[in-house]
Design a protein around this motif. Structure first.
Motif, PDB file in Angstrom:
ATOM      1  N   ASN A  40       0.836  -1.193   0.000  1.00 21.44           N
ATOM      2  CA  ASN A  40       0.000   0.000   0.000  1.00 21.44           C
ATOM      3  C   ASN A  40       0.873   1.246   0.000  1.00 21.44           C
ATOM      4  O   ASN A  40       2.004   1.216   0.482  1.00 21.44           O
ATOM      5  N   PHE A  41       0.301   2.337  -0.505  1.00 25.82           N
ATOM      6  CA  PHE A  41       0.942   3.634  -0.307  1.00 25.82           C
ATOM      7  C   PHE A  41      -0.140   4.671  -0.069  1.00 25.82           C
ATOM      8  O   PHE A  41      -1.283   4.523  -0.508  1.00 25.82           O
ATOM      9  N   SER A  42       0.235   5.714   0.644  1.00 22.39           N
ATOM     10  CA  SER A  42      -0.682   6.833   0.841  1.00 22.39           C
ATOM     11  C   SER A  42       0.133   8.101   1.009  1.00 22.39           C
ATOM     12  O   SER A  42       1.294   8.054   1.422  1.00 22.39           O
ATOM     13  N   VAL A  43      -0.474   9.232   0.677  1.00 22.16           N
ATOM     14  CA  VAL A  43       0.115  10.543   0.920  1.00 22.16           C
ATOM     15  C   VAL A  43      -0.901  11.331   1.733  1.00 22.16           C
ATOM     16  O   VAL A  43      -2.010  11.592   1.261  1.00 22.16           O
ATOM     17  N   GLN A  44      -0.533  11.672   2.960  1.00 23.00           N
ATOM     18  CA  GLN A  44      -1.444  12.376   3.852  1.00 23.00           C
ATOM     19  C   GLN A  44      -0.866  13.749   4.178  1.00 23.00           C
ATOM     20  O   GLN A  44       0.234  13.847   4.726  1.00 23.00           O
ATOM     21  N   ALA A  45      -1.616  14.788   3.823  1.00 23.63           N
ATOM     22  CA  ALA A  45      -1.181  16.155   4.113  1.00 23.63           C
ATOM     23  C   ALA A  45      -1.818  16.610   5.416  1.00 23.63           C
ATOM     24  O   ALA A  45      -3.023  16.879   5.473  1.00 23.63           O
ATOM     25  N   GLY A  46      -1.024  16.676   6.487  1.00 22.27           N
ATOM     26  CA  GLY A  46      -1.503  17.189   7.758  1.00 22.27           C
ATOM     27  C   GLY A  46      -1.234  18.666   7.872  1.00 22.27           C
ATOM     28  O   GLY A  46      -0.697  19.298   6.959  1.00 22.27           O
ATOM     29  N   SER A  47      -1.587  19.255   8.996  1.00 27.78           N
ATOM     30  CA  SER A  47      -1.436  20.700   9.147  1.00 27.78           C
ATOM     31  C   SER A  47       0.033  21.121   9.155  1.00 27.78           C
ATOM     32  O   SER A  47       0.390  22.151   8.580  1.00 27.78           O
ATOM     33  N   GLU A  48       0.913  20.306   9.775  1.00 30.64           N
ATOM     34  CA  GLU A  48       2.324  20.683   9.896  1.00 30.64           C
ATOM     35  C   GLU A  48       3.259  19.782   9.095  1.00 30.64           C
ATOM     36  O   GLU A  48       4.377  20.179   8.779  1.00 30.64           O
ATOM     37  N   ASN A  49       2.816  18.555   8.846  1.00 27.83           N
ATOM     38  CA  ASN A  49       3.664  17.599   8.141  1.00 27.83           C
ATOM     39  C   ASN A  49       2.864  16.897   7.047  1.00 27.83           C
ATOM     40  O   ASN A  49       1.656  16.678   7.198  1.00 27.83           O
ATOM     41  N   THR A  50       3.546  16.559   5.988  1.00 21.74           N
ATOM     42  CA  THR A  50       2.978  15.683   4.971  1.00 21.74           C
ATOM     43  C   THR A  50       3.734  14.361   5.046  1.00 21.74           C
ATOM     44  O   THR A  50       4.965  14.339   5.095  1.00 21.74           O
ATOM     45  N   THR A  51       2.985  13.267   5.088  1.00 18.92           N
ATOM     46  CA  THR A  51       3.601  11.965   5.295  1.00 18.92           C
ATOM     47  C   THR A  51       3.262  11.007   4.165  1.00 18.92           C
ATOM     48  O   THR A  51       2.084  10.792   3.856  1.00 18.92           O
ATOM     49  N   VAL A  52       4.296  10.453   3.555  1.00 20.31           N
ATOM     50  CA  VAL A  52       4.156   9.363   2.602  1.00 20.31           C
ATOM     51  C   VAL A  52       4.347   8.061   3.372  1.00 20.31           C
ATOM     52  O   VAL A  52       5.324   7.909   4.107  1.00 20.31           O
ATOM     53  N   THR A  53       3.410   7.129   3.226  1.00 18.69           N
ATOM     54  CA  THR A  53       3.520   5.831   3.873  1.00 18.69           C
ATOM     55  C   THR A  53       3.506   4.741   2.809  1.00 18.69           C
ATOM     56  O   THR A  53       2.611   4.708   1.960  1.00 18.69           O
ATOM     57  N   ILE A  54       4.496   3.860   2.851  1.00 15.12           N
ATOM     58  CA  ILE A  54       4.558   2.695   1.972  1.00 15.12           C
ATOM     59  C   ILE A  54       4.684   1.484   2.880  1.00 15.12           C
ATOM     60  O   ILE A  54       5.541   1.457   3.768  1.00 15.12           O
ATOM     61  N   SER A  55       3.823   0.478   2.703  1.00 13.15           N
ATOM     62  CA  SER A  55       3.824  -0.652   3.630  1.00 13.15           C
ATOM     63  C   SER A  55       3.478  -1.936   2.900  1.00 13.15           C
ATOM     64  O   SER A  55       2.932  -1.925   1.801  1.00 13.15           O
ATOM     65  N   GLY A  56       3.790  -3.052   3.560  1.00 10.32           N
ATOM     66  CA  GLY A  56       3.458  -4.347   2.992  1.00 10.32           C
ATOM     67  C   GLY A  56       4.437  -5.414   3.401  1.00 10.32           C
ATOM     68  O   GLY A  56       5.021  -5.373   4.497  1.00 10.32           O
ATOM     69  N   LEU A  57       4.636  -6.394   2.526  1.00 10.39           N
ATOM     70  CA  LEU A  57       5.552  -7.499   2.780  1.00 10.39           C
ATOM     71  C   LEU A  57       6.967  -7.086   2.395  1.00 10.39           C
ATOM     72  O   LEU A  57       7.189  -6.566   1.297  1.00 10.39           O
ATOM     73  N   GLN A  58       7.931  -7.340   3.278  1.00  5.95           N
ATOM     74  CA  GLN A  58       9.314  -6.946   3.016  1.00  5.95           C
ATOM     75  C   GLN A  58       9.838  -7.567   1.717  1.00  5.95           C
ATOM     76  O   GLN A  58      10.645  -6.958   1.015  1.00  5.95           O
ATOM     77  N   GLU A  59       9.348  -8.740   1.365  1.00  5.31           N
ATOM     78  CA  GLU A  59       9.808  -9.387   0.134  1.00  5.31           C
ATOM     79  C   GLU A  59       9.485  -8.551  -1.105  1.00  5.31           C
ATOM     80  O   GLU A  59      10.120  -8.710  -2.148  1.00  5.31           O
ATOM     81  N   ASN A  60       8.523  -7.659  -0.977  1.00  4.21           N
ATOM     82  CA  ASN A  60       8.158  -6.790  -2.101  1.00  4.21           C
ATOM     83  C   ASN A  60       8.548  -5.335  -1.859  1.00  4.21           C
ATOM     84  O   ASN A  60       8.033  -4.431  -2.525  1.00  4.21           O
ATOM     85  N   PHE A  61       9.452  -5.112  -0.909  1.00  2.80           N
ATOM     86  CA  PHE A  61       9.875  -3.752  -0.544  1.00  2.80           C
ATOM     87  C   PHE A  61      10.396  -2.992  -1.763  1.00  2.80           C
ATOM     88  O   PHE A  61       9.957  -1.866  -2.042  1.00  2.80           O
ATOM     89  N   ASP A  62      11.334  -3.568  -2.484  1.00  2.00           N
ATOM     90  CA  ASP A  62      11.935  -2.876  -3.629  1.00  2.00           C
ATOM     91  C   ASP A  62      10.887  -2.501  -4.663  1.00  2.00           C
ATOM     92  O   ASP A  62      10.873  -1.369  -5.176  1.00  2.00           O
TER      93      ASP A  62
END
Length: 980
Positions: free
Chosen positions: A621-643
């Motif tokens: 999964n990935f998401s881009v969340q724009a908060g009031s002070e920070n914008t955060t990109v999150t990438i998550s899942g199985l380490q075998e598919n990290f790259d």
């Protein structure tokens, strides 16, 4: 286990990754340990033990040593389906009354209390049979009078005090169609205390303080009448099930039956269904199962089994043509399409229904996801499942975008059903669904609540008999073929649906439950039963608190110019990677829109649909969340598919291409969301509270003006996305890789600029001083009234953290608190109420006092007076304070901050100017604090201070002249609240 779609549970059995046949892999076996025999299913990752005691009581235990806590559930297989036809809502009433105590706790003197309770029971029986308004009032006056005398012998909320003192959290219960479940999250060292209390709780419950609790249920009913979603749900059920109790008996009951309760009928229900052969105790967490099963057997062996009458309805007649219903109300318009499907005991149907539902919607690559939401064909579309014993329900829902009718949305939703029935979906989607199911299992396995709820759900449906197929569920999903799904869809999804339109307008059929005359009753705060003292004296092995040492618990590194914060995952193969940017919506309002826009964009290599499919196929999964002070990109899942996952995201953010049509559609939908938001009372209340804290210009209404929104171009937003990586950011990694390996991989995939770009200056909002009492009023068509008190106080000081925590626990933070006891238990003025001193999340910012009462409009003046009295004068209860202190200590002792939570705890501390775990300071201060300090804090910060009252109610139901007595009244328009 059915993890794809459940209405109330997230089911998380972690199946094996090998794909051997489920028949060979998941089998029931017998075993013995500690003198008890039990059953288990081979390869069950929860390692659940199923015991049946001699009296028929089911006990299911799942050990998880992650945290020194245990999620407990005690459930009975009886809910609103089992209510007598002339007393609907009875199972729910009973649930509330099982918090009131027994003959040995909750009472000062049972022998003196009992005669009055007997009189009350007989009077309710008389009230139930009495007709004529005046005659009924006379009987109720008698009930009220005798209840006041009986209450002098009652100890209100002693159950909550018992549980709070032993460190329990999440004390609650719920009633639904087929179940009533009692919930506690306890420290691992409180097993004996917990079981002693629960065994007594179900031995012979006493239905004391009934008329004030009855009023709380009235309030709950009235809140439901103000909830358009709740009305849609109940209309859906009543239409889909014209004979089955699923549709004919709402859980909370009819208004007529609520007005005519009968304590004898409630007692009869208890005697019929609360028997050991109809109940289960489920525990998931850190404990010795051999010890626990023996302790349960010793304490619950008194229970005697008896035959239980199962609810066995006649089958519903098939629906031969669409049935259309309309629900009116003030909230935004939407629609629902509901299909009646085979019930939860049909394991083959469950399997096909679960996979079919995920093909329709899975959050990324389902038909609704790609064809409707990704293409912005509607404002929003979704698919959900309810799975009960007799029937399951497939629910489709949608909202119209501007220029679109609900009929248009209906056609689009049904169009996806036709695509499903024709098999116009990629067969590889089934494999991807299985991979993502495995990911969800791994993510949820560590959570005791998920474990316990999954197990209890299996008991309610089949007494746990289907657990082997539940465990095998994900493995069995891989055997489902495309043709099976096509055949299943064509068999069950025809013109046999219920169509519900939620239209905006006045609901002329609402009948609220009228407020009876109730005299406040005694709560006896300082009283304690000998039983409570006995439980408190039971020995418990101390649990040592664990503090974070940010210097040792977090490793640090570098990826180019970016700092890396690292914690290793030593438990499984999951990773979470974050890019945390020092820029947010306070720096640039357009960031939030840019983040939303990204999901609709293609690149030179992938279409937007392909991007969703690629991530779904690799279970990441990935998401881009724009908060009031920070914008955060999150990438998550199985380490075998990290790259693959990181490289794919980096490609997207660097190469996303402008799409004018997508932006035009997004703007149009955003305008509709803004319009709909102004119809939601919860959003209005939140906006009013922000107005009270910060003034007319505040974080809530800090949004793009219409002209700026209209003028935004696709290129402008994509340029923002392309440039995002140029701003200063830190990298956070939690996963199985070592720090060296992780930073090497991230450095290879994520390019960091040599010099970071300068972010635009952030807009600052400061909490305004609360110098004068004021009323901010917003008109809303509703039965209830919602009242918030807001007052801003002094600046953050870490030295105050301990006393603030104790004050909140004692004063207004739970069901055993002063506020809850007074407003709800004694005066029956509200279903929901609280008050607390809110700490800021950044140094140099102000604290705020926040209080709340949600009540019937005709009780609002009394409720406001009741809360004001507490805000000005804090009642003294040394025993209540002792309980609050014990609760605080045990919460801290058993709290474990783990995984990436360690990093986010560190970042939160940094914002407050701290470089240490402040829990240690709080813990060491608890025993030193006393009531005089709590009172001094209250008097200095809350008492006799001006407040801003934020009130959402109907002008037709409240008197504005009454509000003027509180302070200057300002009617705040929706435009002022929302900023558009």
């Amino acid at each position: 286990m059915r993890i794809l779609k459940q209405a109330t549970l997230v089911l998380v059995l972690a199946g094996s990754f090998s794909m051997a046949g489920a028949q060979d892999k998941y089998e029931w076996k017998d075993a013995s340990s500690g003198g008890y025999t039990y059953k288990y299913v081979t390869n069950d990752p929860m390692k659940a033990r199923f015991y049946t005691l001699k009296n028929g009581l089911t006990v299911i235990l799942s050990v998880n040593k992650k945290d020194p806590r245990i999620q407990t559930l005690i459930g009975t297989r009886a809910g609103s389906n089992n209510d007598p036809k002339d007393h609907t809502g009875l199972a729910h009433y009973l649930e509330h009354l099982l918090f009131k105590g027994t003959q040995v706790y909750g009472t000062l003197d049972w022998s003196k209390e009992k005669p009055y309770l007997d009189q009350i029971e007989n009077l309710y029986d008389k009230y139930n049979k009495t007709t004529g308004n005046e005659a009924r009032k006379a009987v109720y006056h008698q009930i009220d009078s005798i209840s006041g005398i009986a209450a002098k012998y009652a100890i209100a909320n002693e159950y909550d005090k018992l549980m709070t003192a032993m460190g329990a959290q999440g004390t609650n219960a719920h009633t639904w169609t087929e179940e009533t479940i009692y919930e506690e999250d306890i420290p691992s060292n409180a097993v004996d205390k917990y079981l002693s209390v629960q065994a007594e709780r179900f031995r012979d419950p006493v239905f004391r303080l009934f008329h004030t609790e009855l009023e709380a249920v009235y309030e709950e009913k009235n809140r439901g009448l103000d909830n358009d979603g709740r009305k849609m749900y109940e209309t859906m059920l009543s239409t889909l099930f014209p004979t089955n109790n699923y549709g004919q008996q709402s859980t909370i009951g009819t208004v007529e039956h609520l007005k005519n309760p009968n304590l004898k009928a409630i007692r009869q229900f208890y005697n019929e269904y609360y028997v050991p052969n109809n109940m289960a105790i489920v525990m998931a967490g850190d404990f010795d199962p051999d010890y626990v099963i023996k302790a349960i057997d010793q304490r619950f062996s008194y229970m005697q089994p008896k035959p239980v009458k199962e609810y066995k309805p006649a089958p519903e007649k098939p629906i031969s043509a669409p049935i259309v219903k309309t629900v009116m109300g003030p909230d935004a318009e939407n629609l629902m399409i509901a299909y009646r499907m085979p019930g939860g005991l049909d394991t083959k149907s469950n399997l096909l229904l679960g996979v079919m539902s995920a093909i329709l919607q899975n959050g990324k690559a389902g038909l609704f996801d790609l064809n409707l939401n990704k293409k912005q064909e509607v404002l929003a579309a979704g698919a959900d499942l309810l799975q009960w014993k007799d029937y399951s329900i497939l629910m489709l829902n949608g909202k119209a975008k501007p220029g679109q009718s609900l009929e248009d949305v209906k056609s689009l939703l049904l169009g996806q059903i036709e695509i499903l029935k024709k098999g116009q979906f990629d067969e590889s989607l089934v494999k991807a669904i299985v991979n993502n199911a495995k990911l969800a299992e791994l993510q949820g396995l560590e959570n005791n609540g998920n474990r316990a709820n999954s197990i209890m759900d299996g008991f309610i449906k089949s007494r746990g008999k289907n657990w082997a197929s539940d465990v095998a569920y994900v493995t069995d999903m891989s055997t489902v073929t495309k043709q099976q799904i096509i055949d299943y869809a064509n068999k069950y999804l025809g013109n046999n649906y219920v169509l519900l339109y939620k239209r905006k307008g006045e609901d002329k059929d609402i009948e609220k439950v009228e407020k009876p005359a109730i005299t406040p009753v005694e709560v006896n705060r300082e009283a304690q039963s000998p039983f409570l003292e006995k439980i408190a004296a039971m020995p418990a092995t101390p649990v040592q608190p664990q503090w974070l040492d940010y210097q040792k618990d977090i490793q640090k590194g570098k990826v180019g110019n970016a700092d890396v914060l690292y914690v290793q995952n030593k438990d499984n193969g999951l990773f979470r990677l974050y890019y945390r940017f020092d820029i947010g919506t306070l720096n640039d309002k357009k960031l939030m829109l840019a983040a939303s826009y990204l999901q609709y964009l293609s690149t030179d290599k992938y279409s937007a649909d392909q991007i969703s499919k690629e991530f779904y196929n690799i279970a990441c999964n990935f998401s881009v969340q724009a908060g009031s002070e920070n914008t955060t990109v999150t990438i998550s899942g199985l380490q075998e598919n990290f790259d693959k996952a990181v490289a794919l995201f980096e490609h997207i953010i660097a190469n996303c291409q402008p799409n004018d049509a997508a932006l035009a559609a997004l703007k149009s939908r955003l305008n509709k969301v803004r319009t709909d938001s102004k119809l939601n009372k919860g959003n209005i209340q939140k906006g009013l509270s922000n107005y009270a804290m910060y003034g007319a210009k505040n974080p809530f209404n800090y949004t793009l003006p219409q002209a700026e929104l209209d003028g935004l171009t696709a290129k402008e937003l994509t340029d923002m996305l392309h440039n995002l990586m140029n701003y200063k950011h830190s990298v956070i990694y939690w996963g199985p890789q070592t720090l060296a390996a992780a930073t090497a991989d991230i450095s290879r995939l994520h390019k960091v600029p040599a010099t970071f770009a300068q972010a635009p200056a952030a807009t600052k909002f400061a909490k305004q001083a609360t110098n004068n009492a004021q009323v901010l009023f917003a008109d809303y068509d509703m039965v209830q009234s919602e009242v918030n008190w807001v007052r801003n106080n002094g600046e953050y000081d870490p030295a105050n953290t301990g006393i603030i925590s104790l004050f909140n626990n004692y004063f207004g933070g739970g069901m055993g608190s002063i506020v809850f006891q007074t407003i709800r238990e004694s005066k029956a003025l509200a279903y929901s109420t609280y008050a607390f001193y809110a700490s800021p999340d950044r140094k140099n910012e102000k604290y705020s006092t926040v209080a709340y009462v949600g009540c019937q409009a005709d009780k609002m003046n009394e409720a406001i007076a009741g809360m004001n009295e507490l805000l000005n004068v804090i009642p003294r209860s040394e025993k209540g304070l002792t309980t609050a202190k014990l609760s605080m200590k045990q919460d801290i002792e058993t709290e474990r901050i783990t995984n990436d939570g360690i990093i986010f705890s560190y970042l939160a501390a940094q914002k407050l100017g701290l470089d240490y775990d402040i829990r240690k300071q709080v813990y060491e201060s608890i025993d030193k604090m006393n009531f005089d300090e709590v009172k001094k804090f209250h008097d200095n910060n809350l008492a006799n201070k001006p407040y801003i009252y934020c009130i959402v109610a109907s002008e037709k139901k409240v008197n504005l002249e009454d509000l003027k007595k509180l302070g200057e009244v300002k009617k705040v328009s929706l435009e002022e609240i929302f900023g558009y």
